[in-house]
Design an enzyme around this catalytic site. Sequence first.
Site, PDB file in Angstrom:
ATOM      1  N   GLU A   5      -4.728   8.204  -2.687  1.00 32.19           N
ATOM      2  CA  GLU A   5      -5.081   6.863  -2.217  1.00 32.19           C
ATOM      3  C   GLU A   5      -5.402   5.904  -3.360  1.00 32.19           C
ATOM      4  O   GLU A   5      -5.335   4.687  -3.170  1.00 32.19           O
ATOM      5  CB  GLU A   5      -6.264   6.932  -1.254  1.00 32.19           C
ATOM      6  CG  GLU A   5      -5.908   7.370   0.148  1.00 32.19           C
ATOM      7  CD  GLU A   5      -4.988   6.394   0.867  1.00 32.19           C
ATOM      8  OE1 GLU A   5      -5.134   5.173   0.667  1.00 32.19           O
ATOM      9  OE2 GLU A   5      -4.130   6.852   1.638  1.00 32.19           O
ATOM     10  N   HIS A  33       0.839  -1.207   0.000  1.00 31.52           N
ATOM     11  CA  HIS A  33       0.000   0.000   0.000  1.00 31.52           C
ATOM     12  C   HIS A  33       0.874   1.256   0.000  1.00 31.52           C
ATOM     13  O   HIS A  33       0.677   2.162  -0.826  1.00 31.52           O
ATOM     14  CB  HIS A  33      -0.892  -0.025   1.253  1.00 31.52           C
ATOM     15  CG  HIS A  33      -1.783   1.156   1.407  1.00 31.52           C
ATOM     16  ND1 HIS A  33      -3.117   1.138   1.084  1.00 31.52           N
ATOM     17  CD2 HIS A  33      -1.541   2.412   1.863  1.00 31.52           C
ATOM     18  CE1 HIS A  33      -3.655   2.321   1.329  1.00 31.52           C
ATOM     19  NE2 HIS A  33      -2.710   3.114   1.807  1.00 31.52           N
ATOM     20  N   GLU A  34       1.827   1.307   0.914  1.00 24.18           N
ATOM     21  CA  GLU A  34       2.678   2.494   0.998  1.00 24.18           C
ATOM     22  C   GLU A  34       3.595   2.620  -0.224  1.00 24.18           C
ATOM     23  O   GLU A  34       3.918   3.730  -0.651  1.00 24.18           O
ATOM     24  CB  GLU A  34       3.491   2.470   2.294  1.00 24.18           C
ATOM     25  CG  GLU A  34       2.651   2.474   3.563  1.00 24.18           C
ATOM     26  CD  GLU A  34       1.672   3.643   3.660  1.00 24.18           C
ATOM     27  OE1 GLU A  34       1.923   4.703   3.056  1.00 24.18           O
ATOM     28  OE2 GLU A  34       0.637   3.486   4.339  1.00 24.18           O
ATOM     29  N   HIS A  83       1.743   4.655  -2.654  1.00 20.31           N
ATOM     30  CA  HIS A  83       1.857   6.097  -2.393  1.00 20.31           C
ATOM     31  C   HIS A  83       3.195   6.625  -2.900  1.00 20.31           C
ATOM     32  O   HIS A  83       3.265   7.678  -3.543  1.00 20.31           O
ATOM     33  CB  HIS A  83       1.748   6.364  -0.892  1.00 20.31           C
ATOM     34  CG  HIS A  83       0.343   6.384  -0.365  1.00 20.31           C
ATOM     35  ND1 HIS A  83      -0.626   7.222  -0.865  1.00 20.31           N
ATOM     36  CD2 HIS A  83      -0.244   5.682   0.641  1.00 20.31           C
ATOM     37  CE1 HIS A  83      -1.759   7.045  -0.194  1.00 20.31           C
ATOM     38  NE2 HIS A  83      -1.558   6.098   0.711  1.00 20.31           N
TER      39      HIS A  83
END
Length: 497
Positions: A293, A264-265, A268
Amino acid sequence: MATRDTDPYAALTEHVERLTYLEDASGVLGWDQQVTMPEGGAPARGKQLSTLSGIGHDLLTDDEVGDLLDACEAADLDDEEAAVVRETRRRYDRATSVPGDLVERHAQASSDAQQTWQGAKADDDWDAFADTLDELRELRVERATHIAPDAPTYPTLYDDGMPTLPLATVEEIFADLKDALVPLVDDIRENGDDLADPFAGQSFPEDEQSALNHAAADFLGYPDDRGRLDLSAHPFTSGTQFDARITTRYKEKSPLDGLTATIHEFGHASYQLGLRDDEYGTPLGSARGEVHESQSRFWENHVGRTRAFWETFLPTFKEHLSGVDDLTAEEAYEAANRIAPENVIRVEADELTYHMHIILRHEIEGEYLDGDLTVEEIPARWNEKMEEYLGVTPEATGDGPLQDIHWTGRFGGFPSYTVGSVLAAQLTAAMEEDLDIEGCIRDEAFDKLWEWQTEHVHRHGQRYTADELVEVATGEPLSADAFIEYAEAKFGDLYGL
């Protein structure tokens, strides 16, 4: 090229760049506070961040900026220059409404609150955080009143992070998701096949998980020379197109929690790293917050939770973890996609029930800011909504309203997470018209996926408003349609519905 003395646009961009550099320096201090700073450093760090915030406010609200904006708006600008002026005008008008001393008081309180939150969460003590939260609320209500005296507080604070995506659009998406996802989750509970947890009863040492997650970041193409992976109490990403750092955290009993957080990160970070190097410091080299997001959710869900990913990543997974030699790709895929409404932690929630967590926070924030809910009533209201939406009640406030750090920094930011999932599905549908996504994942050609996102999203920076960018990237306005279609097909197949 015109000089600063004769070209108001050149003078404006120079001013904006200096402000960005200052804010990014504050970002590094904030990263250090959550990752490497010793606990005793908090008092000094709060003063440092407060001072930098005050200096930044003074830079942004300087009378010269207003004069330069007026001159630029009267000039003949191209589309990119007009976008820089538009974004700077929005920030300037908002900032000049807020007194500088309030900015510094809020920055100090926010910094101090992070340490208070960490202690309260560790001790499962809502009362230890309640006064701090009330102080932050008062500061934010005061700030919102300065910005928009006649408007409700919540929409004003929502605009801090998502100024170019109408709140009405988000609330329409929330309504559509409630209508579609609650029945789908109920159907899975009542009629779906049982999916086993292949990791039940096992423990996975932190050193093994750390090695696995660093390997996963390398596997996806996270560049060592422009990023790093560390631990923090709450996973986050911080940085620029030159230095985008990510953090994760590990749970001894659940190796997928840390892994999905890392992926997930990484998403980003991929956005930050995909921004234009030559526009660093200007809005054209800055991410559009409303869509950030979507990048993390794309990588986490549309890459990291796919069969294709687990078929190709499983050898790496087995290489770094003990006790998983017999795990199959299908078992790993099912484990990564198990629906678990009983999970009370947002960042560990499954892909469907996650959005009920977001809607719950959105509604509680609104009630609290409007004065319809006191700080003492938040835990009970939290449990009430958890029971209503998910049929589960957390046993401790550390697993309830204390689980997120976000309220120490701002209110109104949670909708971005659901918007991200919805937009990720819409971007994936558009990407599939150009690429064989599954084939790219099986071939470990993650660079092709990253390049598509960079071409359609990253490189534009803030040239477009959020609703414009969605249409530029996907050809359609933002809606929940693609996500609902994706969710019903994926989980209907997975659970044999």
